[in-house]
Scaffold this motif. Structure first.
Motif, PDB file in Angstrom:
ATOM      1  N   ILE A  87       0.767  -1.190  -0.104  1.00  0.00           N
ATOM      2  CA  ILE A  87       0.000   0.251   0.086  1.00  0.00           C
ATOM      3  C   ILE A  87       0.775   1.401   0.059  1.00  0.00           C
ATOM      4  CG2 ILE A  87      -1.640   1.213   1.510  1.00  0.00           C
ATOM      5  CD1 ILE A  87      -2.728  -1.294   2.434  1.00  0.00           C
ATOM      6  N   ALA A  88       1.954   1.245   0.786  1.00  0.00           N
ATOM      7  CA  ALA A  88       2.863   2.408   0.953  1.00  0.00           C
ATOM      8  C   ALA A  88       3.393   2.655  -0.349  1.00  0.00           C
ATOM      9  CB  ALA A  88       3.814   2.054   1.862  1.00  0.00           C
ATOM     10  N   GLU A  89       3.902   1.404  -1.099  1.00  0.00           N
ATOM     11  CA  GLU A  89       4.625   1.789  -2.374  1.00  0.00           C
ATOM     12  C   GLU A  89       3.493   2.307  -3.487  1.00  0.00           C
ATOM     13  OE1 GLU A  89       6.068  -2.057  -3.511  1.00  0.00           O
ATOM     14  OE2 GLU A  89       7.863  -1.576  -2.573  1.00  0.00           O
ATOM     15  N   ARG A  90       2.478   1.795  -3.645  1.00  0.00           N
ATOM     16  CA  ARG A  90       1.339   2.521  -4.395  1.00  0.00           C
ATOM     17  C   ARG A  90       1.150   3.899  -4.179  1.00  0.00           C
ATOM     18  NH1 ARG A  90      -1.864  -2.408  -3.281  1.00  0.00           N
ATOM     19  NH2 ARG A  90      -3.209  -0.999  -2.172  1.00  0.00           N
ATOM     20  N   VAL A  91       0.863   4.333  -2.921  1.00  0.00           N
ATOM     21  CA  VAL A  91       0.742   5.677  -2.724  1.00  0.00           C
ATOM     22  C   VAL A  91       1.997   6.523  -2.995  1.00  0.00           C
ATOM     23  CG1 VAL A  91       0.145   7.424  -0.877  1.00  0.00           C
ATOM     24  CG2 VAL A  91      -0.901   5.140  -0.905  1.00  0.00           C
ATOM     25  N   ALA A 128       8.315  13.793  -6.922  1.00  0.00           N
ATOM     26  CA  ALA A 128       9.549  13.020  -6.796  1.00  0.00           C
ATOM     27  C   ALA A 128      10.556  13.170  -5.502  1.00  0.00           C
ATOM     28  CB  ALA A 128      10.434  13.500  -7.989  1.00  0.00           C
ATOM     29  N   SER A 129       9.628  13.939  -4.604  1.00  0.00           N
ATOM     30  CA  SER A 129      10.441  14.196  -3.554  1.00  0.00           C
ATOM     31  C   SER A 129      10.564  13.200  -2.804  1.00  0.00           C
ATOM     32  CB  SER A 129       9.578  15.368  -2.757  1.00  0.00           C
ATOM     33  OG  SER A 129      10.226  15.630  -1.421  1.00  0.00           O
ATOM     34  N   VAL A 130      11.833  12.941  -2.271  1.00  0.00           N
ATOM     35  CA  VAL A 130      12.219  11.926  -1.468  1.00  0.00           C
ATOM     36  C   VAL A 130      11.612  12.041  -0.085  1.00  0.00           C
ATOM     37  CG1 VAL A 130      13.991  10.680  -0.046  1.00  0.00           C
ATOM     38  CG2 VAL A 130      14.449  11.708  -2.670  1.00  0.00           C
ATOM     39  N   ARG A 131      11.526  12.980   0.417  1.00  0.00           N
ATOM     40  CA  ARG A 131      10.553  13.514   1.717  1.00  0.00           C
ATOM     41  C   ARG A 131       9.409  13.103   1.736  1.00  0.00           C
ATOM     42  NH1 ARG A 131      11.544  16.076   6.334  1.00  0.00           N
ATOM     43  NH2 ARG A 131       9.700  16.949   7.485  1.00  0.00           N
ATOM     44  N   SER A 132       8.646  13.387   0.648  1.00  0.00           N
ATOM     45  CA  SER A 132       7.256  13.088   0.739  1.00  0.00           C
ATOM     46  C   SER A 132       6.906  11.316   0.584  1.00  0.00           C
ATOM     47  CB  SER A 132       6.353  13.805  -0.508  1.00  0.00           C
ATOM     48  OG  SER A 132       7.098  13.326  -1.731  1.00  0.00           O
ATOM     49  N   TYR A 152       5.782   6.126   3.904  1.00  0.00           N
ATOM     50  CA  TYR A 152       6.038   4.847   4.516  1.00  0.00           C
ATOM     51  C   TYR A 152       6.063   5.177   6.115  1.00  0.00           C
ATOM     52  CZ  TYR A 152       7.948   2.881   0.007  1.00  0.00           C
ATOM     53  OH  TYR A 152       7.761   2.486  -1.056  1.00  0.00           O
ATOM     54  N   ARG A 153       6.341   6.133   6.579  1.00  0.00           N
ATOM     55  CA  ARG A 153       6.419   6.269   8.090  1.00  0.00           C
ATOM     56  C   ARG A 153       4.900   6.316   8.381  1.00  0.00           C
ATOM     57  NH1 ARG A 153      10.535  11.245   9.155  1.00  0.00           N
ATOM     58  NH2 ARG A 153      12.523  10.344   8.265  1.00  0.00           N
ATOM     59  N   SER A 154       3.941   7.011   7.589  1.00  0.00           N
ATOM     60  CA  SER A 154       2.563   7.014   7.995  1.00  0.00           C
ATOM     61  C   SER A 154       1.941   5.588   7.911  1.00  0.00           C
ATOM     62  CB  SER A 154       1.933   7.980   7.112  1.00  0.00           C
ATOM     63  OG  SER A 154       0.495   7.823   7.447  1.00  0.00           O
ATOM     64  N   VAL A 155       2.456   4.850   7.216  1.00  0.00           N
ATOM     65  CA  VAL A 155       2.033   3.399   7.168  1.00  0.00           C
ATOM     66  C   VAL A 155       2.214   2.650   8.124  1.00  0.00           C
ATOM     67  CG1 VAL A 155       1.509   1.268   6.010  1.00  0.00           C
ATOM     68  CG2 VAL A 155       1.261   3.502   4.800  1.00  0.00           C
ATOM     69  N   ALA A 156       3.633   2.757   8.583  1.00  0.00           N
ATOM     70  CA  ALA A 156       4.312   2.175   9.686  1.00  0.00           C
ATOM     71  C   ALA A 156       3.663   2.520  11.284  1.00  0.00           C
ATOM     72  CB  ALA A 156       5.833   2.539   9.852  1.00  0.00           C
ATOM     73  N   ALA A 157       3.444   3.758  11.199  1.00  0.00           N
ATOM     74  CA  ALA A 157       2.670   4.296  12.492  1.00  0.00           C
ATOM     75  C   ALA A 157       1.536   3.914  12.631  1.00  0.00           C
ATOM     76  CB  ALA A 157       2.580   5.906  12.390  1.00  0.00           C
ATOM     77  N   GLU A 158       0.723   3.508  11.638  1.00  0.00           N
ATOM     78  CA  GLU A 158      -0.736   3.161  11.790  1.00  0.00           C
ATOM     79  C   GLU A 158      -0.423   1.675  12.348  1.00  0.00           C
ATOM     80  OE1 GLU A 158      -4.817   2.893  11.725  1.00  0.00           O
ATOM     81  OE2 GLU A 158      -3.735   4.713  10.742  1.00  0.00           O
ATOM     82  N   LEU A 159       0.427   0.913  11.790  1.00  0.00           N
ATOM     83  CA  LEU A 159       0.369  -0.496  12.180  1.00  0.00           C
ATOM     84  C   LEU A 159       0.897  -0.536  13.576  1.00  0.00           C
ATOM     85  CD1 LEU A 159      -0.260  -1.469   9.441  1.00  0.00           C
ATOM     86  CD2 LEU A 159       1.444  -3.126   9.619  1.00  0.00           C
ATOM     87  N   ALA A 160       1.960   0.283  13.947  1.00  0.00           N
ATOM     88  CA  ALA A 160       2.576   0.460  15.514  1.00  0.00           C
ATOM     89  C   ALA A 160       1.356   0.594  16.430  1.00  0.00           C
ATOM     90  CB  ALA A 160       3.736   1.496  15.247  1.00  0.00           C
TER      91      ALA A 160
END
Length: 466
Positions: A48-52, A58-62, A67-75
């Motif tokens: 899911i994170a990859e698709r989004v 192209a910003s690396v930060r965005s 990935y951080r948002s998805v990880a935080a959801e599961l955490a």
């Protein structure tokens, strides 16, 4: 076997222990299935994170924020941190994408998370397009083996399947050797040396031996202590050495680098190095005959890579250098086809039987233990005090821990021939331990015919010591 056991279980305790072991047998497959379900679920989160992320700029930060948002959801629902969860998600995606056979074996309860993690770790040296073959073979290698025992075989399997030889990769990696210092808190720093594995293991082994010598010396009463004046002023006595083994290793390490000899050597007498300064590392290396002959320069013959017992493969050039170097390294030469030991060499001369058994066992023979044979004791399977013969068919290597278990508990063992051991647990369960198979294999070229056996035929099933 020892008939005067010091530790025994009552029949009721054995029955209860049997129930516990049976429950573990039942739980393990169910636990594996649940763990793999969790891995697949985490991999879905990563997808899911990859698709989004692909829809973002192209910003690396965005993209990283996705990935951080998805990880935080599961955490949040698993009561862990987003950093830890992001690492778990990355690992889960790697398992799902590159190691389906390993996941299937784990899900079926044939292997454990530890095995799957070892497969993942060993497979990282391979290009992604070479991991499918490794995955299929690695999953089968793990079945019925402890994680510690199978790591060496997985390492060697990965080396065999790599498109570039270990010699080529080691030459490149050796260029990265370095020593670095990382400041820590409270006036401490971490000194890290990145070295060829053989040298690093040798340094660690020498530190262990020197630390053991210091500990032995401080635990041995000095000559004349018994007749010392009991009324002597205790304030004048030296402070007792209460350092831990790790602290002694660190102190010796510093002394050796700063002074070229360990100042803490209790045996030094002012006329040169004492016993401690004379200690040299002892490392067991299995070297295929074709490696010594230099036949492994062909990438097709990279399977003849030598093995540093209990650690990792080493490159052929290092193995050949050891074969002609000082005798403080123990070397074994094996037949390139059968794996039969051809000859051994060590600094200290040993009986031919002990040398043969060290080559055969290579590590402690209790199921799952991989402590190198050079750190184990030779044990009479059937006790010598009860008439057991001193024969290779009645001897094997056991580490101190498992030697004591055999002696003082109801664990039993008997030899089935060809070095195969049958262990019986207190509840009656049977565990078969085979001598480790050669981790080096010869890959014939041309018509595939093996070279002639100079020994005049196939080796006997239970060869006599040489």
């Amino acid at each position: 076997m020892n008939t005067s056991r010091l530790i025994e279980f009552s029949e009721e305790e054995l029955a209860e222990l049997d129930e516990v072991a049976s429950a573990a047998e039942r739980i393990t497959p169910a636990l594996g299935a649940m763990e793999v379900e969790n891995v697949r679920n985490q991999a879905r989160a990563g997808a899911i994170a990859e698709r989004v992320a692909r829809r973002q700029s192209a910003s690396v930060r965005s993209q990283e924020m996705v990935y951080r948002s998805v990880a935080a959801e599961l955490a949040g629902v698993t009561f862990t941190t987003d950093r830890s969860m992001q690492s778990q998600i990355n690992q889960a995606m790697e398992w799902v994408e590159c190691y389906p056979a390993t996941l299937a074996a784990w899900e079926a309860g044939r292997i454990t998370r530890g095995h799957a993690t070892a497969v993942l770790r060993c497979g990282t040296v391979l290009p992604r397009d070479a991991r499918a073959e490794f995955d299929a073979a690695a999953a089968e290698l793990c079945v019925g083996q402890s994680v510690g025992r199978v790591k060496d075989r997985l390492d060697h399997l990965a080396q065999e399947l790599h498109p570039r030889t270990l010699a080529e990769r080691h030459a490149k990696a050796r260029e990265e050797r370095r020593v670095s210092v990382t400041p820590l808190r409270d006036g401490m720093s971490e000194l890290v040396a990145t070295l060829p594995t053989l040298l690093a293991e040798g340094i660690s082994d020498r530190l262990n031996e020197q630390a053991a010598s210091i500990i032995d010396a401080r635990n041995t009463p000095a000559a004349g202590d018994a007749g010392a004046d009991a009324d002597a002023d205790t304030d004048s006595e030296a402070e007792p050495d209460c350092r831990t083994r790790d602290q002694i290793r660190a102190d010796v390490f510093c002394d050796m680098l700063l002074t070229a000899s360990p100042l803490v050597d209790p045996t030094i007498d002012g006329d040169g190095n004492g016993t401690l300064g004379m200690i040299r590392a002892k490392v067991q290396v299995v070297v295929p005959a074709m490696t010594l002959l230099g036949r492994d320069d062909d990438p097709a013959n990279d399977a003849t890579t030598a093995d540093l017992v209990g650690s990792a493969p080493i490159d052929p050039a290092t193995a050949r250098a050891l074969a002609g170097a000082v005798a403080s390294w123990e070397r074994l030469v094996v037949h390139p086809v059968s794996g039969q030991v051809l000859c051994t060499d060590s600094y200290r001369r040993t009986a031919s039987m002990a040398r043969f058994l060290k080559a055969r066992d290579r590590h402690c023979r209790f199921p799952g233990c991989r402590r190198p044979a050079i750190r184990c004791e030779l044990d009479h399977t059937f006790d010598f005090a009860l008439g057991g013969p001193t024969d290779i068919r009645n001897l094997c290597h056991l580490c101190q821990r498992h030697h004591s278990m055999k002696q003082f508990t109801s664990w039993g063992v008997r030899q089935l021939g060809d070095g195969v051991l049958e262990w019986t647990s207190p509840t009656g369960r049977i565990y078969i331990d085979h001598p480790p198979a050669p981790l080096v294999r010869f890959m014939p070229s041309g018509d595939g015919a093996p070279p002639p056996d100079e020994g005049g035929g196939a080796p006997p099933s239970d060869p006599a010591p040489f």
